[in-house]
Scaffold this motif. Structure first.
Motif, PDB file in Angstrom:
ATOM      1  N   LEU A 289       1.105  -1.087   0.101  1.00 31.69           N
ATOM      2  CA  LEU A 289       0.250   0.021  -0.171  1.00 31.69           C
ATOM      3  C   LEU A 289       0.587   1.247  -0.069  1.00 31.69           C
ATOM      4  O   LEU A 289       0.635   2.270  -0.724  1.00 31.69           O
ATOM      5  N   GLN A 290       2.046   1.270   0.376  1.00 33.00           N
ATOM      6  CA  GLN A 290       2.203   2.324   0.876  1.00 33.00           C
ATOM      7  C   GLN A 290       3.906   2.903  -0.446  1.00 33.00           C
ATOM      8  O   GLN A 290       3.440   3.866  -0.860  1.00 33.00           O
ATOM      9  N   ALA A 291       3.955   2.000  -1.242  1.00 30.48           N
ATOM     10  CA  ALA A 291       4.613   1.770  -2.337  1.00 30.48           C
ATOM     11  C   ALA A 291       3.333   2.231  -3.296  1.00 30.48           C
ATOM     12  O   ALA A 291       3.780   3.373  -4.379  1.00 30.48           O
TER      13      ALA A 291
ATOM     14  N   ASN B   3       0.780   4.539  -2.820  1.00 32.65           N
ATOM     15  CA  ASN B   3       1.095   5.547  -2.596  1.00 32.65           C
ATOM     16  C   ASN B   3       1.711   6.049  -2.698  1.00 32.65           C
ATOM     17  O   ASN B   3       1.415   7.688  -3.262  1.00 32.65           O
ATOM     18  N   VAL B   4       2.867   5.362  -2.406  1.00 32.22           N
ATOM     19  CA  VAL B   4       3.623   6.854  -3.036  1.00 32.22           C
ATOM     20  C   VAL B   4       4.027   7.223  -4.914  1.00 32.22           C
ATOM     21  O   VAL B   4       3.912   7.994  -5.109  1.00 32.22           O
ATOM     22  N   LEU B   5       3.624   6.071  -5.614  1.00 35.12           N
ATOM     23  CA  LEU B   5       3.081   5.951  -6.964  1.00 35.12           C
ATOM     24  C   LEU B   5       2.474   7.278  -7.074  1.00 35.12           C
ATOM     25  O   LEU B   5       2.323   8.067  -8.593  1.00 35.12           O
ATOM     26  N   VAL B   6       0.861   7.135  -5.915  1.00 40.59           N
ATOM     27  CA  VAL B   6       0.155   8.003  -6.439  1.00 40.59           C
ATOM     28  C   VAL B   6       0.146   9.038  -6.337  1.00 40.59           C
ATOM     29  O   VAL B   6      -0.135  10.102  -6.744  1.00 40.59           O
ATOM     30  N   LEU B   7       1.048   9.056  -5.046  1.00 44.11           N
ATOM     31  CA  LEU B   7       1.806  10.938  -5.044  1.00 44.11           C
ATOM     32  C   LEU B   7       2.173  11.229  -6.222  1.00 44.11           C
ATOM     33  O   LEU B   7       1.966  12.503  -5.954  1.00 44.11           O
ATOM     34  N   LEU B   8       2.877  10.027  -6.663  1.00 45.54           N
ATOM     35  CA  LEU B   8       4.116  11.254  -7.638  1.00 45.54           C
ATOM     36  C   LEU B   8       3.364  11.398  -8.422  1.00 45.54           C
ATOM     37  O   LEU B   8       3.579  11.968  -9.423  1.00 45.54           O
TER      38      LEU B   8
ATOM     39  N   ILE C   5       0.019  12.043  -8.435  1.00 45.07           N
ATOM     40  CA  ILE C   5      -0.048  13.600  -8.700  1.00 45.07           C
ATOM     41  C   ILE C   5       0.716  14.909  -8.566  1.00 45.07           C
ATOM     42  O   ILE C   5       0.484  15.533  -8.895  1.00 45.07           O
ATOM     43  N   LEU C   6       1.664  14.625  -7.459  1.00 41.05           N
ATOM     44  CA  LEU C   6       3.130  15.248  -7.715  1.00 41.05           C
ATOM     45  C   LEU C   6       3.645  16.555  -9.062  1.00 41.05           C
ATOM     46  O   LEU C   6       3.344  17.759  -8.830  1.00 41.05           O
TER      47      LEU C   6
END
Lengths: 244, 231
Positions: free
Chosen positions: A10-12, A14-19, A21-22
Protein backbone atom coordinates in the motif's frame (compact mmCIF):
# COMPACT_ATOMS: atom_id res chain seq x y z
CA UNK A 1 10.86 -9.12 13.12
CA UNK A 2 8.04 -9.29 10.63
CA UNK A 3 7.14 -7.22 7.62
CA UNK A 4 3.58 -6.31 6.84
CA UNK A 5 3.53 -6.91 3.14
CA UNK A 6 0.11 -5.29 2.78
CA UNK A 7 1.45 -2.11 4.29
CA UNK A 8 4.54 -2.30 2.15
CA UNK A 9 2.47 -2.70 -0.99
CA UNK A 10 0.00 0.00 0.00
CA UNK A 11 2.81 2.42 0.81
CA UNK A 12 4.44 1.71 -2.53
CA UNK A 13 1.14 2.35 -4.26
CA UNK A 14 0.63 5.46 -2.16
CA UNK A 15 4.03 6.83 -3.13
CA UNK A 16 3.39 6.07 -6.79
CA UNK A 17 0.02 7.81 -6.57
CA UNK A 18 1.68 10.74 -4.84
CA UNK A 19 4.29 10.72 -7.57
CA UNK A 20 1.57 10.99 -10.20
CA UNK A 21 -0.30 13.70 -8.28
CA UNK A 22 2.79 15.83 -7.68
CA UNK A 23 3.93 15.32 -11.23
CA UNK A 24 0.51 16.38 -12.46
CA UNK A 25 -0.24 19.25 -10.10
CA UNK A 26 3.15 20.51 -8.93
CA UNK A 27 6.20 19.75 -11.01
CA UNK A 28 4.70 20.01 -14.48
CA UNK A 29 2.86 23.34 -14.04
CA UNK A 30 5.70 24.91 -12.09
CA UNK A 31 8.35 23.77 -14.56
CA UNK A 32 6.09 24.90 -17.40
CA UNK A 33 5.72 28.37 -15.93
CA UNK A 34 9.49 28.53 -15.34
CA UNK A 35 10.09 27.51 -18.93
CA UNK A 36 7.50 30.04 -20.11
CA UNK A 37 9.22 32.77 -18.11
CA UNK A 38 12.60 31.76 -19.48
CA UNK A 39 11.16 31.76 -22.99
CA UNK A 40 9.63 35.18 -22.39
CA UNK A 41 12.91 36.44 -20.95
CA UNK A 42 14.81 34.96 -23.88
CA UNK A 43 12.35 36.52 -26.26
CA UNK A 44 12.68 39.86 -24.50
CA UNK A 45 16.46 39.52 -24.56
CA UNK A 46 16.39 38.63 -28.24
CA UNK A 47 14.10 41.56 -28.92
CA UNK A 48 16.32 43.83 -26.85
CA UNK A 49 19.37 42.51 -28.65
CA UNK A 50 17.69 43.04 -32.01
CA UNK A 51 16.67 46.51 -30.96
CA UNK A 52 20.18 47.17 -29.76
CA UNK A 53 21.58 45.88 -33.03
CA UNK A 54 19.18 48.12 -34.92
CA UNK A 55 20.12 51.04 -32.71
CA UNK A 56 23.82 50.34 -33.23
CA UNK A 57 23.25 50.06 -36.97
CA UNK A 58 21.29 53.30 -36.93
CA UNK A 59 24.03 54.90 -34.86
CA UNK A 60 26.68 53.67 -37.28
CA UNK A 61 24.62 54.94 -40.21
CA UNK A 62 24.11 58.27 -38.47
CA UNK A 63 27.81 58.52 -37.73
CA UNK A 64 28.62 57.63 -41.30
CA UNK A 65 26.11 60.17 -42.51
CA UNK A 66 27.54 62.71 -40.10
CA UNK A 67 31.01 62.01 -41.39
CA UNK A 68 29.69 62.37 -44.93
CA UNK A 69 28.01 65.64 -44.01
CA UNK A 70 31.20 66.86 -42.38
CA UNK A 71 33.21 65.88 -45.45
CA UNK A 72 30.67 67.52 -47.74
CA UNK A 73 30.66 70.59 -45.52
CA UNK A 74 34.44 70.75 -45.58
CA UNK A 75 34.43 70.29 -49.34
CA UNK A 76 31.74 72.91 -49.79
CA UNK A 77 33.59 75.27 -47.49
CA UNK A 78 36.78 74.72 -49.44
CA UNK A 79 34.97 75.23 -52.73
CA UNK A 80 33.20 78.31 -51.36
CA UNK A 81 36.50 79.65 -50.05
CA UNK A 82 38.18 78.95 -53.36
CA UNK A 83 35.26 80.51 -55.21
CA UNK A 84 35.35 83.49 -52.90
CA UNK A 85 39.09 83.83 -53.45
CA UNK A 86 38.58 83.60 -57.18
CA UNK A 87 35.73 86.09 -57.08
CA UNK A 88 37.74 88.40 -54.85
CA UNK A 89 40.76 88.16 -57.12
CA UNK A 90 38.56 88.66 -60.15
CA UNK A 91 36.81 91.60 -58.52
CA UNK A 92 40.10 93.02 -57.42
CA UNK A 93 41.59 92.60 -60.87
CA UNK A 94 38.46 94.05 -62.44
CA UNK A 95 38.51 96.87 -59.93
CA UNK A 96 42.19 97.43 -60.58
CA UNK A 97 41.55 97.36 -64.32
CA UNK A 98 38.61 99.68 -63.88
CA UNK A 99 40.61 101.96 -61.66
CA UNK A 100 43.49 101.85 -64.10
CA UNK A 101 41.11 102.49 -66.94
CA UNK A 102 39.47 105.33 -65.05
CA UNK A 103 42.84 106.63 -64.01
CA UNK A 104 44.08 106.42 -67.61
CA UNK A 105 40.88 107.98 -68.84
CA UNK A 106 41.11 110.64 -66.17
CA UNK A 107 44.73 111.21 -67.01
CA UNK A 108 43.89 111.33 -70.70
CA UNK A 109 40.98 113.59 -69.97
CA UNK A 110 43.16 115.69 -67.77
CA UNK A 111 45.83 115.84 -70.48
CA UNK A 112 43.16 116.52 -73.05
CA UNK A 113 41.71 119.23 -70.85
CA UNK A 114 45.17 120.57 -70.23
CA UNK A 115 45.87 120.48 -73.94
CA UNK A 116 42.54 122.07 -74.68
CA UNK A 117 43.12 124.64 -72.01
CA UNK A 118 46.62 125.21 -73.27
CA UNK A 119 45.36 125.30 -76.83
CA UNK A 120 42.60 127.67 -75.86
CA UNK A 121 45.02 129.70 -73.90
CA UNK A 122 47.44 129.79 -76.79
CA UNK A 123 44.62 130.50 -79.18
CA UNK A 124 43.45 133.25 -76.92
CA UNK A 125 47.00 134.48 -76.60
CA UNK A 126 47.39 134.30 -80.37
CA UNK A 127 44.09 136.10 -80.86
CA UNK A 128 45.18 138.58 -78.29
CA UNK A 129 48.54 138.98 -79.99
CA UNK A 130 46.88 139.35 -83.38
CA UNK A 131 44.39 141.75 -81.94
CA UNK A 132 47.19 143.74 -80.34
CA UNK A 133 49.11 143.70 -83.60
CA UNK A 134 46.04 144.74 -85.53
CA UNK A 135 45.34 147.55 -83.11
CA UNK A 136 48.90 148.66 -83.30
CA UNK A 137 48.88 148.45 -87.10
CA UNK A 138 45.59 150.33 -87.22
CA UNK A 139 47.55 153.29 -86.03
CA UNK A 140 49.64 153.18 -89.19
CA UNK A 141 48.76 155.80 -91.88
CA UNK A 142 46.62 154.50 -94.72
CA UNK A 143 49.46 154.91 -97.23
CA UNK A 144 51.72 152.80 -95.11
CA UNK A 145 49.13 150.07 -95.04
CA UNK A 146 49.24 149.61 -98.82
CA UNK A 147 52.34 151.16 -100.41
CA UNK A 148 54.78 149.18 -98.35
CA UNK A 149 53.29 145.93 -99.54
CA UNK A 150 53.31 146.52 -103.31
CA UNK A 151 56.87 145.35 -103.89
CA UNK A 152 56.37 142.35 -101.73
CA UNK A 153 53.26 141.35 -103.70
CA UNK A 154 55.12 141.77 -106.97
CA UNK A 155 57.99 139.61 -105.71
CA UNK A 156 55.54 136.95 -104.59
CA UNK A 157 53.94 136.93 -108.05
CA UNK A 158 57.42 136.71 -109.54
CA UNK A 159 58.00 133.51 -107.60
CA UNK A 160 54.94 131.91 -109.15
CA UNK A 161 55.42 129.45 -111.98
CA UNK A 162 55.65 130.92 -115.43
CA UNK A 163 52.41 129.49 -116.58
CA UNK A 164 50.55 130.78 -113.55
CA UNK A 165 52.10 134.15 -113.98
CA UNK A 166 51.11 134.20 -117.64
CA UNK A 167 47.52 133.49 -116.65
CA UNK A 168 47.29 136.47 -114.34
CA UNK A 169 45.19 139.16 -116.03
CA UNK A 170 44.77 137.18 -119.19
CA UNK A 171 41.11 136.72 -118.62
CA UNK A 172 40.24 140.23 -117.56
CA UNK A 173 40.76 142.38 -114.46
CA UNK A 174 42.30 140.51 -111.54
CA UNK A 175 40.49 140.95 -108.23
CA UNK A 176 42.70 142.75 -105.74
CA UNK A 177 41.85 143.43 -102.14
CA UNK A 178 43.61 146.21 -100.29
CA UNK A 179 43.66 146.89 -96.57
CA UNK A 180 42.98 150.56 -97.26
CA UNK A 181 41.76 152.50 -100.15
CA UNK A 182 44.53 152.71 -102.75
CA UNK A 183 45.58 155.96 -104.21
CA UNK A 184 46.09 156.36 -107.94
CA UNK A 185 49.88 156.32 -107.56
CA UNK A 186 49.80 153.20 -105.53
CA UNK A 187 47.56 151.51 -108.10
CA UNK A 188 49.79 152.60 -110.96
CA UNK A 189 52.90 151.50 -109.13
CA UNK A 190 51.31 148.10 -108.54
CA UNK A 191 50.24 147.69 -112.19
CA UNK A 192 53.75 148.62 -113.30
CA UNK A 193 55.35 146.07 -110.96
CA UNK A 194 52.91 143.36 -112.01
CA UNK A 195 53.44 144.11 -115.71
CA UNK A 196 57.16 143.75 -115.12
CA UNK A 197 56.99 140.38 -113.42
CA UNK A 198 54.27 138.93 -115.63
CA UNK A 199 55.47 140.43 -118.87
CA UNK A 200 52.13 141.87 -119.81
CA UNK A 201 49.84 144.62 -118.50
CA UNK A 202 47.53 143.50 -115.75
CA UNK A 203 44.15 145.14 -115.16
CA UNK A 204 43.08 145.19 -111.49
CA UNK A 205 39.64 145.21 -109.87
CA UNK A 206 40.56 146.80 -106.52
CA UNK A 207 38.36 146.41 -103.45
CA UNK A 208 39.01 147.59 -99.93
CA UNK A 209 39.11 145.01 -97.13
CA UNK A 210 40.10 146.35 -93.69
CA UNK A 211 40.34 142.86 -92.30
CA UNK A 212 43.64 142.51 -94.07
CA UNK A 213 45.00 145.10 -91.58
CA UNK A 214 47.79 146.09 -93.91
CA UNK A 215 48.78 144.75 -97.33
CA UNK A 216 47.30 143.33 -100.51
CA UNK A 217 45.83 140.09 -101.78
CA UNK A 218 45.74 139.20 -105.44
CA UNK A 219 43.18 136.60 -106.46
CA UNK A 220 44.57 135.15 -109.71
CA UNK A 221 42.69 132.46 -111.66
CA UNK A 222 45.03 129.67 -110.51
CA UNK A 223 46.62 131.20 -107.45
CA UNK A 224 45.99 133.55 -104.57
CA UNK A 225 48.93 135.76 -103.73
CA UNK A 226 48.80 137.24 -100.28
CA UNK A 227 51.03 139.93 -98.86
CA UNK A 228 49.20 141.35 -95.92
CA UNK A 229 49.42 141.28 -92.13
CA UNK A 230 46.25 139.37 -91.84
CA UNK A 231 47.85 136.39 -93.60
CA UNK A 232 51.08 136.85 -91.66
CA UNK A 233 49.26 136.96 -88.35
CA UNK A 234 47.24 133.93 -89.36
CA UNK A 235 50.40 132.08 -90.21
CA UNK A 236 52.06 133.17 -86.99
CA UNK A 237 49.02 132.03 -85.07
CA UNK A 238 49.06 128.72 -86.91
CA UNK A 239 52.71 128.33 -86.08
CA UNK A 240 52.09 129.18 -82.44
CA UNK A 241 49.21 126.72 -82.21
CA UNK A 242 51.22 124.08 -84.04
CA UNK A 243 54.04 124.43 -81.54
CA UNK A 244 51.64 123.69 -78.73
CA UNK B 1 5.85 1.58 23.98
CA UNK B 2 5.13 -0.70 21.11
CA UNK B 3 7.82 -2.68 19.45
CA UNK B 4 8.83 -0.53 16.51
CA UNK B 5 9.27 -3.58 14.36
CA UNK B 6 5.69 -4.75 14.79
CA UNK B 7 2.73 -3.15 13.06
CA UNK B 8 -0.85 -3.59 14.16
CA UNK B 9 -3.68 -2.79 11.71
CA UNK B 10 -6.08 -0.07 12.76
CA UNK B 11 -8.88 -1.54 10.74
CA UNK B 12 -9.46 -3.76 7.75
CA UNK B 13 -10.76 -2.75 4.35
CA UNK B 14 -11.99 -6.10 3.26
CA UNK B 15 -9.05 -8.42 3.45
CA UNK B 16 -6.58 -5.52 3.47
CA UNK B 17 -5.32 -4.41 6.84
CA UNK B 18 -5.01 -0.64 7.11
CA UNK B 19 -2.18 0.39 9.36
CA UNK B 20 -1.23 3.78 10.79
CA UNK B 21 1.56 4.51 8.27
CA UNK B 22 -0.86 3.94 5.44
CA UNK B 23 -3.40 6.21 7.02
CA UNK B 24 -0.85 8.95 7.65
CA UNK B 25 0.46 8.58 4.14
CA UNK B 26 -3.06 8.99 2.79
CA UNK B 27 -3.43 12.13 4.84
CA UNK B 28 -0.12 13.43 3.51
CA UNK B 29 -1.15 12.46 0.01
CA UNK B 30 -4.49 14.25 0.26
CA UNK B 31 -2.92 17.29 1.87
CA UNK B 32 -0.20 17.53 -0.78
CA UNK B 33 -2.68 16.95 -3.60
CA UNK B 34 -5.05 19.65 -2.39
CA UNK B 35 -2.22 22.03 -1.52
CA UNK B 36 -0.53 21.65 -4.90
CA UNK B 37 -3.83 21.93 -6.74
CA UNK B 38 -4.63 25.18 -4.96
CA UNK B 39 -1.10 26.54 -5.12
CA UNK B 40 -0.61 25.89 -8.82
CA UNK B 41 -4.07 26.94 -9.93
CA UNK B 42 -3.11 30.51 -10.73
CA UNK B 43 0.49 30.48 -11.82
CA UNK B 44 1.64 33.51 -13.73
CA UNK B 45 4.79 34.93 -15.26
CA UNK B 46 4.87 37.45 -12.44
CA UNK B 47 5.03 35.13 -9.43
CA UNK B 48 3.60 35.71 -5.96
CA UNK B 49 5.32 34.60 -2.77
CA UNK B 50 3.89 31.09 -2.81
CA UNK B 51 4.77 30.65 -6.48
CA UNK B 52 8.28 31.85 -5.76
CA UNK B 53 8.63 29.18 -3.07
CA UNK B 54 7.32 26.49 -5.42
CA UNK B 55 9.60 27.61 -8.24
CA UNK B 56 12.55 27.76 -5.85
CA UNK B 57 11.83 24.20 -4.73
CA UNK B 58 11.57 22.93 -8.31
CA UNK B 59 14.69 24.85 -9.33
CA UNK B 60 16.68 23.44 -6.41
CA UNK B 61 15.56 19.89 -7.28
CA UNK B 62 16.50 20.49 -10.93
CA UNK B 63 19.90 21.88 -9.99
CA UNK B 64 20.56 18.94 -7.69
CA UNK B 65 19.67 16.45 -10.42
CA UNK B 66 21.65 18.35 -13.05
CA UNK B 67 24.71 18.63 -10.83
CA UNK B 68 24.60 14.96 -9.85
CA UNK B 69 23.60 13.31 -13.12
CA UNK B 70 24.91 15.86 -15.66
CA UNK B 71 21.69 15.36 -17.57
CA UNK B 72 18.52 17.33 -18.23
CA UNK B 73 16.45 16.98 -15.05
CA UNK B 74 12.92 16.96 -16.50
CA UNK B 75 12.63 13.19 -16.74
CA UNK B 76 13.79 12.52 -13.17
CA UNK B 77 12.30 15.55 -11.48
CA UNK B 78 8.93 14.05 -10.45
CA UNK B 79 10.47 10.95 -8.83
CA UNK B 80 13.28 12.71 -6.97
CA UNK B 81 11.08 15.65 -5.97
CA UNK B 82 8.28 13.38 -4.79
CA UNK B 83 10.63 11.21 -2.74
CA UNK B 84 12.20 14.23 -1.09
CA UNK B 85 8.90 15.94 -0.38
CA UNK B 86 7.21 12.81 0.92
CA UNK B 87 10.09 11.75 3.15
CA UNK B 88 10.46 15.29 4.50
CA UNK B 89 6.76 15.67 5.34
CA UNK B 90 6.58 12.14 6.67
CA UNK B 91 9.58 12.78 8.92
CA UNK B 92 8.16 16.07 10.13
CA UNK B 93 4.74 14.56 10.78
CA UNK B 94 6.13 13.43 14.11
CA UNK B 95 5.53 16.99 15.31
CA UNK B 96 1.83 16.37 15.22
CA UNK B 97 0.88 14.89 18.58
CA UNK B 98 -0.13 11.26 18.37
CA UNK B 99 1.19 10.82 14.86
CA UNK B 100 4.01 8.46 14.19
CA UNK B 101 5.94 9.25 11.00
CA UNK B 102 5.38 6.63 8.31
CA UNK B 103 9.11 6.58 7.63
CA UNK B 104 9.63 5.26 11.15
CA UNK B 105 8.17 2.03 9.85
CA UNK B 106 10.20 -0.47 7.89
CA UNK B 107 7.44 -1.09 5.36
CA UNK B 108 7.33 2.55 4.22
CA UNK B 109 11.11 2.82 3.89
CA UNK B 110 11.21 -0.52 2.08
CA UNK B 111 8.50 0.67 -0.28
CA UNK B 112 10.46 3.79 -1.02
CA UNK B 113 13.69 1.85 -1.52
CA UNK B 114 11.94 -0.63 -3.81
CA UNK B 115 10.60 2.23 -5.89
CA UNK B 116 14.11 3.68 -6.14
CA UNK B 117 15.47 0.29 -7.08
CA UNK B 118 12.79 -0.18 -9.74
CA UNK B 119 13.41 3.32 -11.05
CA UNK B 120 17.13 2.63 -11.23
CA UNK B 121 16.53 -0.46 -13.34
CA UNK B 122 13.86 1.29 -15.44
CA UNK B 123 15.91 4.38 -16.21
CA UNK B 124 19.05 2.30 -16.74
CA UNK B 125 17.36 0.11 -19.33
CA UNK B 126 15.64 3.12 -20.89
CA UNK B 127 18.94 4.94 -21.25
CA UNK B 128 21.27 2.12 -22.29
CA UNK B 129 18.98 -0.67 -23.39
CA UNK B 130 18.64 -3.99 -21.62
CA UNK B 131 21.93 -5.31 -22.97
CA UNK B 132 23.80 -2.12 -22.15
CA UNK B 133 22.35 -1.99 -18.69
CA UNK B 134 23.27 -5.59 -17.97
CA UNK B 135 26.76 -4.95 -19.26
CA UNK B 136 27.25 -2.41 -16.51
CA UNK B 137 27.22 -5.29 -14.04
CA UNK B 138 30.33 -6.70 -15.74
CA UNK B 139 32.32 -3.53 -15.26
CA UNK B 140 35.19 -3.23 -14.93
CA UNK B 141 35.48 -7.04 -15.45
CA UNK B 142 33.05 -9.95 -15.41
CA UNK B 143 34.56 -11.01 -12.13
CA UNK B 144 32.75 -8.08 -10.56
CA UNK B 145 29.30 -9.35 -11.54
CA UNK B 146 28.54 -10.98 -8.15
CA UNK B 147 29.81 -7.98 -6.30
CA UNK B 148 27.81 -5.58 -8.45
CA UNK B 149 24.66 -7.65 -7.91
CA UNK B 150 25.29 -7.66 -4.17
CA UNK B 151 25.90 -3.91 -4.38
CA UNK B 152 22.50 -3.41 -5.98
CA UNK B 153 20.81 -5.22 -3.14
CA UNK B 154 22.99 -3.85 -0.39
CA UNK B 155 22.62 -0.20 -1.36
CA UNK B 156 18.87 -0.65 -1.54
CA UNK B 157 18.96 -2.22 1.88
CA UNK B 158 21.18 0.60 3.09
CA UNK B 159 18.57 3.10 1.95
CA UNK B 160 15.96 1.25 3.98
CA UNK B 161 18.03 0.81 7.06
CA UNK B 162 19.45 4.35 7.05
CA UNK B 163 16.09 6.06 6.87
CA UNK B 164 14.37 3.62 9.15
CA UNK B 165 17.13 3.72 11.76
CA UNK B 166 17.41 7.48 11.89
CA UNK B 167 13.71 8.25 12.00
CA UNK B 168 12.72 5.38 14.22
CA UNK B 169 15.52 6.13 16.68
CA UNK B 170 14.48 9.78 16.84
CA UNK B 171 10.89 8.86 17.57
CA UNK B 172 12.01 6.26 20.06
CA UNK B 173 14.35 8.65 21.88
CA UNK B 174 11.72 11.38 22.09
CA UNK B 175 9.21 8.86 23.44
CA UNK B 176 11.65 7.68 26.10
CA UNK B 177 12.54 11.26 27.08
CA UNK B 178 8.87 12.19 27.23
CA UNK B 179 8.17 9.38 29.66
CA UNK B 180 11.15 10.36 31.79
CA UNK B 181 11.40 14.16 31.75
CA UNK B 182 7.99 15.58 31.10
CA UNK B 183 6.94 18.45 28.86
CA UNK B 184 9.74 20.87 27.92
CA UNK B 185 12.80 18.67 27.90
CA UNK B 186 12.04 16.87 24.62
CA UNK B 187 11.73 20.16 22.70
CA UNK B 188 15.45 20.38 21.78
CA UNK B 189 15.33 16.77 20.79
CA UNK B 190 12.30 17.45 18.64
CA UNK B 191 14.14 20.31 16.97
CA UNK B 192 17.03 17.99 16.37
CA UNK B 193 14.55 15.49 15.00
CA UNK B 194 13.36 18.12 12.53
CA UNK B 195 16.92 18.64 11.36
CA UNK B 196 17.50 14.91 11.17
CA UNK B 197 14.30 14.47 9.19
CA UNK B 198 15.30 17.14 6.67
CA UNK B 199 18.80 15.74 6.34
CA UNK B 200 17.50 12.20 5.88
CA UNK B 201 15.03 13.35 3.24
CA UNK B 202 17.87 15.13 1.41
CA UNK B 203 20.16 12.09 1.73
CA UNK B 204 17.50 9.71 0.49
CA UNK B 205 16.71 11.92 -2.52
CA UNK B 206 20.36 12.50 -3.39
CA UNK B 207 21.22 8.81 -3.08
CA UNK B 208 18.29 7.98 -5.33
CA UNK B 209 19.63 10.52 -7.81
CA UNK B 210 23.13 9.07 -7.63
CA UNK B 211 21.90 5.50 -8.09
CA UNK B 212 19.74 6.45 -11.07
CA UNK B 213 22.55 8.54 -12.49
CA UNK B 214 24.96 5.64 -12.21
CA UNK B 215 22.46 3.43 -14.00
CA UNK B 216 21.69 5.77 -16.90
CA UNK B 217 25.13 6.32 -18.28
CA UNK B 218 28.72 7.46 -18.42
CA UNK B 219 28.07 11.14 -17.94
CA UNK B 220 26.70 10.62 -14.50
CA UNK B 221 29.01 10.73 -11.51
CA UNK B 222 30.23 7.62 -9.83
CA UNK B 223 28.27 6.15 -6.93
CA UNK B 224 31.43 6.79 -4.96
CA UNK B 225 30.16 10.31 -4.38
CA UNK B 226 27.50 8.81 -2.16
CA UNK B 227 30.21 8.05 0.33
CA UNK B 228 30.69 11.76 0.87
CA UNK B 229 27.18 12.12 2.16
CA UNK B 230 26.45 11.90 5.90
CA UNK B 231 25.09 8.57 7.12
Amino acid sequence: MSIDWWTLGLQAVNVLVLLWILSRFLFRPVSDIIAARQAAATQDLDAAQATRAEAEAALAAAQEQLAGVAATRAQMLAEARSEADRSRDQLLSEARAEVEKLRTAAQADRLHRQQEASHAMHAEAAELAVDIARRLLDRLPATARVAGFIDGLAEAVARLPERTRAGIGAEGPVPLRAAAEMSGDEADHLRERLARVTGHPVALAVTTDPTLIAGLELDAPHAVVRNHFRADLDRIRQELLKND
Amino acid sequence: MDNPLTLEPLFHAGPVPITAPVLVTWAILIGLALGCRIATRRLSLTPGRLQVVLELFVTVVDDQIRDTMQRPPARYRPLIGTIFLYVLIANWSSLVPGIEPPTARLETDAALALIVFAATVWFGIAAQGLRGYLKTFAEPTWVMIPLNLIEQVSRTLSLVVRLFGNVMSGVFVIGIVLTLAGLLVPIPLMALDLLTGAVQAYIFAVLATVFIGAAVGEHSPSPETAKDLPQ
